[in-house]
Enzyme design. Structure first.
Site, mmCIF file in Angstrom:
data_model
loop_
_atom_site.group_PDB
_atom_site.id
_atom_site.type_symbol
_atom_site.label_atom_id
_atom_site.label_comp_id
_atom_site.label_asym_id
_atom_site.label_seq_id
_atom_site.Cartn_x
_atom_site.Cartn_y
_atom_site.Cartn_z
ATOM 1 C CG HIS A 412 -14.847 43.611 1.238
ATOM 2 N ND1 HIS A 412 -14.300 44.861 1.077
ATOM 3 C CD2 HIS A 412 -14.849 43.385 2.581
ATOM 4 C CE1 HIS A 412 -13.981 45.370 2.245
ATOM 5 N NE2 HIS A 412 -14.305 44.490 3.184
ATOM 6 N NE ARG A 413 -14.593 39.728 -6.518
ATOM 7 C CZ ARG A 413 -15.020 39.085 -7.600
ATOM 8 N NH1 ARG A 413 -14.273 38.143 -8.155
ATOM 9 N NH2 ARG A 413 -16.188 39.372 -8.139
#
Length: 441
Positions: A412-413
């Site tokens: 999700h980064r």
């Protein structure tokens, strides 16, 4: 007649910063005559089982380690008796393997071997036997006192004895079993006891034992560390999508009867892999890398497609380099070769590094969905579920169709929810209607 000398071969760096390897088997014995680049041993790194080529042409003078021994990079594993010409030919390889040597490492990488020089080579005379004691051979070459034989080193490891602190009482300072036992204050073990049990096999339980303990090493040790690192470094998000893959299965049947694919193994994984590569074109953020050290996001403009493979030694994820450039037939061929090589434990270190996105085919085990953990350094992994017949609504009618569940985990980064969802939707669209590819290319 040319002079001879003893040359040591130290365990080379097999790539990817690996610091140790386990000797699985020797392909030569003391007294054997070997040629340059002849395979002399099979070793297991933290990633794969690889073969070691000889950097010298000569006679095996001593094997310093026994099968089952874990050896650090840079430690001597075998000595050769070579003539001056043979030593010159191997010099470049030994320089490359030495920690203090030049940066050039190519001659020592597994699969390359030593560089052959064409400088006139005298014929090697046949040898009936060769020195069996490694320390004496080493002393001749480097002028240091002999240390110990492999069984004595094994005993020292078992007893927790540091051989650097032991004074040898054997010939020319050789450390004997008695020296180690006296230092440790341990009773002498049975001289007939095996010195190198099968390192891969778990300890056999005695009658009445309720558990078996297996040493964690090699591929399983590496993959375990990698999974822990990934799980606690990258914030994972997993999404699921179930699609009607009946059109894909029909396409697969047509391709199998097509002459262009004669002799090529075609499976749902083949079509799914191609679909992943196509879906990435419109969703490139899933083909990225988070460089924590430089605080940069690296966008790959190529795809090294990883395929998770279950092997007896643990999970490996070899990858197909520049997979986006391959037509379907060549992709199918490379997929088949990649998985067969991985299951045989023969994957090269090069094929295990540099992946950019991966697929795990859990459907072959009859599983529908899961939450796959990212391969370290990658932004996404797709899990393919089993193809099953199931009721499905088509044109408001309930019919039986072939369906598959897709699971997508992403970092999700690097990947926002919208981007991950669009990629998964595109992948599902291709598998539910392969003609949709025409709208994406």
């Amino acid at each position: 007649m040319s002079a001879t000398m003893i040359k040591e071969f130290k365990l080379p760096d097999l790539g990817e910063g690996l610091t140790e390897s386990e000797i699985l088997s020797w392909k030569v014995a003391v007294g054997d005559t070997v040629s340059l680049n002849q395979v002399i041993a099979e070793v297991e790194t933290a990633k794969a089982v690889v073969e070691l080529p000889s950097p010298f042409a000569g006679v095996v003078a001593a094997l310093h380690e026994e099968p089952g021994t874990v050896v650090e990079v840079g430690k001597p594993i075998v000595s050769f008796e070579v003539d001056d010409a043979g030593a010159a030919r191997g010099a470049e390889a030994t320089d490359a393997e030495s920690p203090a040597g030049p940066a050039k490492r190519e001659p020592n990488l597994v699969g390359y071997g030593a560089v052959v020089e064409h400088s006139g080579r005298p014929a090697r005379r046949a040898r009936a036997a060769a020195p069996a004691v490694a320390p004496r051979a080493v002393e001749t070459a480097v002028g240091e006192r002999p240390r110990s034989t492999p069984p004595v080193r094994k005993l020292a490891r078992d007893l927790g004895v540091d051989l650097e602190r032991v004074t040898g009482t054997g010939p020319q300072g050789l450390i004997t079993r008695e020296d180690v036992q006296n230092f440790a204050g341990a009773p002498a073990p049975d001289a007939q006891a095996p010195t190198a049990p099968d390192a891969q096999a778990p300890t056999a339980p005695a009658a009445g034992d309720r558990e078996t303990r297996t040493p964690v090493k090699g591929v399983r040790k590496f993959s375990a560390a990698a999974m822990v690192q990934s799980a606690f470094t990258a914030p994972h998000v997993t999404e699921f999508l179930t699609v009607d893959v009946t059109p894909t299965m029909e396409l697969l049947a047509r391709l199998k009867s097509n002459r262009a694919f004669d002799g090529v193994k075609l499976t749902p994984l083949t079509i799914a892999a191609k679909a992943v590569l196509i879906a990435l074109r419109n969703n490139p953020t899933l083909n990225t890398h988070w460089d924590d050290e430089k605080q940069e996001i690296v966008q790959y403009h190529y795809v090294n497609l990883g395929i998770a493979a279950a092997t007896p030694r643990g999970l490996t994820v070899p990858n197909i380099k520049d997979a986006e450039q391959l037509p379907l037939r060549e992709l199918a061929v490379q997929l088949s070769e990649l998985t067969d090589t991985a299951r045989a434990g023969k994957t090269s270190p090069a094929d295990l590094s540099g992946g950019t996105i991966s697929i795990t085919n859990i459907g072959v085990f009859g599983i529908d969905a899961g939450t796959p953990i990212l391969n370290p350094g990658e932004a996404a992994i797709v899990a393919l579920g089993a193809v099953r017949k199931a009721p499905w609504v088509v044109d408001d009618e309930l019919v039986v169709r072939q369906v598959m569940s897709l699971s997508l985990s992403f970092d999700h980064r690097l990947v926002d929810g919208e981007q991950g969802s669009r990629f998964l939707a595109d992948l599902g669209a291709i598998l539910s209607d392969p003609a949709m590819v025409l709208t994406m290319v």
